[in-house]
Design a protein around this motif. Structure first.
Motif, mmCIF file in Angstrom:
data_model
loop_
_atom_site.group_PDB
_atom_site.id
_atom_site.type_symbol
_atom_site.label_atom_id
_atom_site.label_comp_id
_atom_site.label_asym_id
_atom_site.label_seq_id
_atom_site.Cartn_x
_atom_site.Cartn_y
_atom_site.Cartn_z
ATOM 1 N N TYR A 1 0.815 -1.219 0.000
ATOM 2 C CA TYR A 1 0.000 0.000 0.000
ATOM 3 C C TYR A 1 0.840 1.258 0.000
ATOM 4 O O TYR A 1 0.430 2.289 -0.541
ATOM 5 N N ALA A 2 2.018 1.211 0.595
ATOM 6 C CA ALA A 2 2.902 2.374 0.529
ATOM 7 C C ALA A 2 3.307 2.631 -0.917
ATOM 8 O O ALA A 2 3.382 3.789 -1.362
ATOM 9 N N ASP A 3 3.547 1.564 -1.680
ATOM 10 C CA ASP A 3 3.874 1.725 -3.094
ATOM 11 C C ASP A 3 2.701 2.319 -3.876
ATOM 12 O O ASP A 3 2.896 3.122 -4.793
ATOM 13 N N ARG A 4 1.487 1.925 -3.513
ATOM 14 C CA ARG A 4 0.321 2.504 -4.176
ATOM 15 C C ARG A 4 0.187 3.994 -3.848
ATOM 16 O O ARG A 4 -0.230 4.794 -4.687
ATOM 17 N N ALA A 5 0.527 4.348 -2.605
ATOM 18 C CA ALA A 5 0.310 5.717 -2.130
ATOM 19 C C ALA A 5 1.414 6.683 -2.535
ATOM 20 O O ALA A 5 1.256 7.892 -2.368
ATOM 21 N N THR A 6 2.520 6.178 -3.072
ATOM 22 C CA THR A 6 3.606 7.077 -3.460
ATOM 23 C C THR A 6 3.115 8.189 -4.385
ATOM 24 O O THR A 6 3.496 9.354 -4.235
ATOM 25 N N ILE A 7 2.272 7.841 -5.321
ATOM 26 C CA ILE A 7 1.813 8.804 -6.325
ATOM 27 C C ILE A 7 0.944 9.894 -5.707
ATOM 28 O O ILE A 7 0.916 11.028 -6.179
ATOM 29 N N SER A 8 0.212 9.547 -4.613
ATOM 30 C CA SER A 8 -0.640 10.564 -3.996
ATOM 31 C C SER A 8 0.185 11.564 -3.185
ATOM 32 O O SER A 8 -0.064 12.766 -3.239
ATOM 33 N N ILE A 9 1.162 11.068 -2.442
ATOM 34 C CA ILE A 9 2.017 11.966 -1.658
ATOM 35 C C ILE A 9 2.843 12.852 -2.584
ATOM 36 O O ILE A 9 3.013 14.053 -2.352
ATOM 37 N N ALA A 10 3.346 12.264 -3.658
ATOM 38 C CA ALA A 10 4.153 13.026 -4.614
ATOM 39 C C ALA A 10 3.296 13.762 -5.642
ATOM 40 O O ALA A 10 3.822 14.558 -6.432
ATOM 41 N N GLY A 11 1.975 13.524 -5.614
ATOM 42 C CA GLY A 11 1.092 14.009 -6.674
ATOM 43 C C GLY A 11 1.119 15.511 -6.896
ATOM 44 O O GLY A 11 1.202 15.973 -8.044
ATOM 45 N N ALA A 12 1.036 16.286 -5.818
ATOM 46 C CA ALA A 12 1.017 17.740 -5.969
ATOM 47 C C ALA A 12 2.321 18.246 -6.587
ATOM 48 O O ALA A 12 2.325 19.129 -7.454
ATOM 49 N N ALA A 13 3.458 17.662 -6.150
ATOM 50 C CA ALA A 13 4.752 18.071 -6.693
ATOM 51 C C ALA A 13 4.906 17.634 -8.147
ATOM 52 O O ALA A 13 5.438 18.384 -8.978
ATOM 53 N N ILE A 14 4.448 16.423 -8.458
ATOM 54 C CA ILE A 14 4.506 15.934 -9.841
ATOM 55 C C ILE A 14 3.645 16.815 -10.746
ATOM 56 O O ILE A 14 4.048 17.189 -11.847
ATOM 57 N N SER A 15 2.434 17.129 -10.256
ATOM 58 C CA SER A 15 1.508 17.958 -11.031
ATOM 59 C C SER A 15 2.133 19.317 -11.357
ATOM 60 O O SER A 15 2.049 19.806 -12.486
ATOM 61 N N LYS A 16 2.784 19.917 -10.362
ATOM 62 C CA LYS A 16 3.424 21.219 -10.567
ATOM 63 C C LYS A 16 4.621 21.103 -11.502
ATOM 64 O O LYS A 16 4.816 21.930 -12.405
ATOM 65 N N ASP A 17 5.415 20.052 -11.311
ATOM 66 C CA ASP A 17 6.643 19.874 -12.078
ATOM 67 C C ASP A 17 6.354 19.587 -13.548
ATOM 68 O O ASP A 17 7.029 20.097 -14.447
ATOM 69 N N LEU A 18 5.313 18.761 -13.799
ATOM 70 C CA LEU A 18 4.993 18.361 -15.172
ATOM 71 C C LEU A 18 3.854 19.173 -15.778
ATOM 72 O O LEU A 18 3.488 18.953 -16.937
ATOM 73 N N GLY A 19 3.251 20.082 -15.000
ATOM 74 C CA GLY A 19 2.174 20.925 -15.503
ATOM 75 C C GLY A 19 0.901 20.151 -15.818
ATOM 76 O O GLY A 19 0.283 20.362 -16.871
ATOM 77 N N LEU A 20 0.480 19.282 -14.914
ATOM 78 C CA LEU A 20 -0.669 18.408 -15.154
ATOM 79 C C LEU A 20 -1.966 19.042 -14.648
ATOM 80 O O LEU A 20 -1.985 19.691 -13.597
ATOM 81 N N THR A 21 -3.067 18.839 -15.367
ATOM 82 C CA THR A 21 -4.387 19.292 -14.941
ATOM 83 C C THR A 21 -4.997 18.264 -13.998
ATOM 84 O O THR A 21 -4.537 17.109 -13.936
ATOM 85 N N PRO A 22 -6.059 18.633 -13.258
ATOM 86 C CA PRO A 22 -6.729 17.647 -12.405
ATOM 87 C C PRO A 22 -7.222 16.418 -13.174
ATOM 88 O O PRO A 22 -7.154 15.295 -12.665
ATOM 89 N N ILE A 23 -7.715 16.625 -14.391
ATOM 90 C CA ILE A 23 -8.209 15.488 -15.177
ATOM 91 C C ILE A 23 -7.050 14.563 -15.550
ATOM 92 O O ILE A 23 -7.164 13.325 -15.438
ATOM 93 N N THR A 24 -5.931 15.126 -15.959
ATOM 94 C CA THR A 24 -4.764 14.305 -16.290
ATOM 95 C C THR A 24 -4.279 13.543 -15.062
ATOM 96 O O THR A 24 -3.951 12.350 -15.140
#
Length: 445
Positions: free
Chosen positions: A36-59
């Motif tokens: 489950y920690a592996d599944r959750a990595t994307i959520s914890i890193a999500g805001a930073a990834i979104s900012k870094d890659l310029g992702l929209t909420p839908i993406t």
């Protein structure tokens, strides 16, 4: 008789009963924490990834869902592999692959634009496919190692590892993102999983092959209905088409009610392990570091609720029917989970965390789907039956992240998303009260 059987018989059943099954459960708990920690990595890193890659909420919603697409599609093949090759071999291979794909996600930062997005989606998809056998294997191992009156507690313990993963790793991952960037989270979790493959192969066996179990414990398991020779049965049973087995399961009203309820219960899970940290950052104005810390509070409550749900269920089983023992914690827990909607009516961060914690406690209390699967799965296809349950349940791993992404993008608010999640808890209650009926093991025709 195997050599291990001969040794145990020589010792005699009068010897003090060993408790090897609890050691097996401890290993299941640890690997499920990593899972489950592996599944959750994307959520914890999500805001930073979104900012870094310029992702929209839908993406982001689609990237969050990538895990679910593969996880669902691979459930039936994964369950079939468990019944064919046994839990130990399939699980070890699964751990190795999902850890490798998690590790590789840390390299996405070396790419930009569409290539980075495509690679991230593919690797999340690959993690989902690799993890597919994990929970059916957990349920299969519990059915193998635990008598009926201990399965509620055993299933609750391994299932509660999902909350322990957040408690243990969300603050750590939040700190890593804050201090070293989002890539570091994936590197750490991938390496940990690869190391655990060695531990798994060293410690996990079937009951009849385990070097540390004695005849007294084996007799105790078999007298209580544990399927101690499930791998022998899987290898010698008459082969039938997989679709025929699935048709029998899907035509059973009890199982259909369980499957729909599992889908709804998992909707809460996937809100918490995908959008919840993003909700705290974007809707409640918390920093990523603080969100990682705060996310552990509902998880602690979920863990507590999960353990209490299993203990309560087994306590009820000693006094009432199996049906009452499983349904009461599930229904009560889902009613408590609906408190998530109250967060829409307060601006207080403290109250938001309080009601999220209450909701997650209820989700943990009612998360007995895997105990129910151990109680109902046909003996010949315990792995496949778990695969069907996990396939149906984890359709929400696809729909929930995407639906919330569209709700947030369309309304500019998380209010509708919380109502969406709360309604799923209500449907789960309806299923267990009005659809499931008596809980009992399915007999194949």
């Amino acid at each position: 008789m195997s050599a291990a059987d001969n040794i145990r018989s020589a010792i005699g059943s009068a010897a003090k009963k060993t408790n090897t099954r609890w050691g097996i459960l401890a290993v299941l708990f640890c690997i499920t924490v990593i899972n489950y920690a592996d599944r959750a990595t994307i959520s914890i890193a999500g805001a930073a990834i979104s900012k870094d890659l310029g992702l929209t909420p839908i993406t982001m919603g689609y990237i969050f869902s990538a895990f679910g697409w593969a996880y669902v599609l691979a459930q039936l093949p994964g369950g079939g592999l468990l019944d064919k090759f046994g839990s130990k071999k399939v699980y070890a291979f699964s751990i190795f692959l999902w850890s490798l794909f998690t590790l590789l996600q840390g390299a996405v930062g070396f790419f930009t634009g569409g290539a980075a997005i495509a690679l991230l989606f593919f690797l999340r998809f690959a993690v989902g496919a690799a993890e597919a056998p994990s929970f059916p294997a957990n349920s299969r191992i519990v059915a193998t190692w635990f008598p009926a009156h201990e399965r509620g507690t055993a299933s609750a313990i391994f299932n509660s590892a999902q909350y322990a993963a957040t408690v243990l790793f969300a603050p750590l991952m939040g700190w890593l993102v804050h201090s070293y960037g989002w890539h570091s989270v994936f590197f750490l979790m991938g390496i940990m999983g690869l190391l655990f493959v060695v531990i798994w192969n060293k410690l996990v066996y079937s009951p009849i092959d385990h070097p540390r179990i004695n005849r007294a414990e084996l007799d105790y398991l078999e007298a209580g209905g544990a399927l101690t020779r499930i791998d022998e049965t899987s290898q010698t049973k008459k082969k039938e088409p997989m679709l025929g087995y699935i048709k029998q399961l899907m035509s059973n009203r009890m199982m259909v009610g369980i499957y729909i309820a599992q889908y709804c219960i998992n909707a809460l899970t996937y809100f918490f392990i995908t959008w919840f940290p993003v909700y705290l950052v974007q809707a409640r104005g918390m920093s990523i570091l603080k969100a990682g810390m705060v996310a552990s509070i509902p998880a602690i409550c979920g863990f507590t609720g999960g353990i209490l749900g299993g203990i309560l269920s087994d306590w009820l089983l000693r006094r009432y029917s199996l049906t009452i023992a499983r349904k009461v914690p599930i229904v009560l827990g889902m009613l408590l989970s609906m408190s998530i909607v109250i967060c829409n009516y307060t601006d207080s961060q403290t109250l938001v965390v309080l009601f999220m914690a209450l909701s997650f406690f209820g989700k943990g209390l009612g998360a007995l789907g895997w105990a129910v699967n151990s109680d109902t799965a046909p003996k010949q296809i315990a792995g496949l039956s778990g695969g069907v349950l996990n396939m149906c349940g984890n359709l929400s791993s696809i729909s929930t992240p995407i639906a919330i992404g569209y709700i947030v993008s369309g309304t500019g608010s998380f209010n509708g998303a919380l109502v969406y999640v709360g309604l799923h808890a209500l449907v789960a209650v309806i299923c267990y009260v009005f659809v499931v009926g008596e809980i009992k093991r399915v007999e194949l025709k």
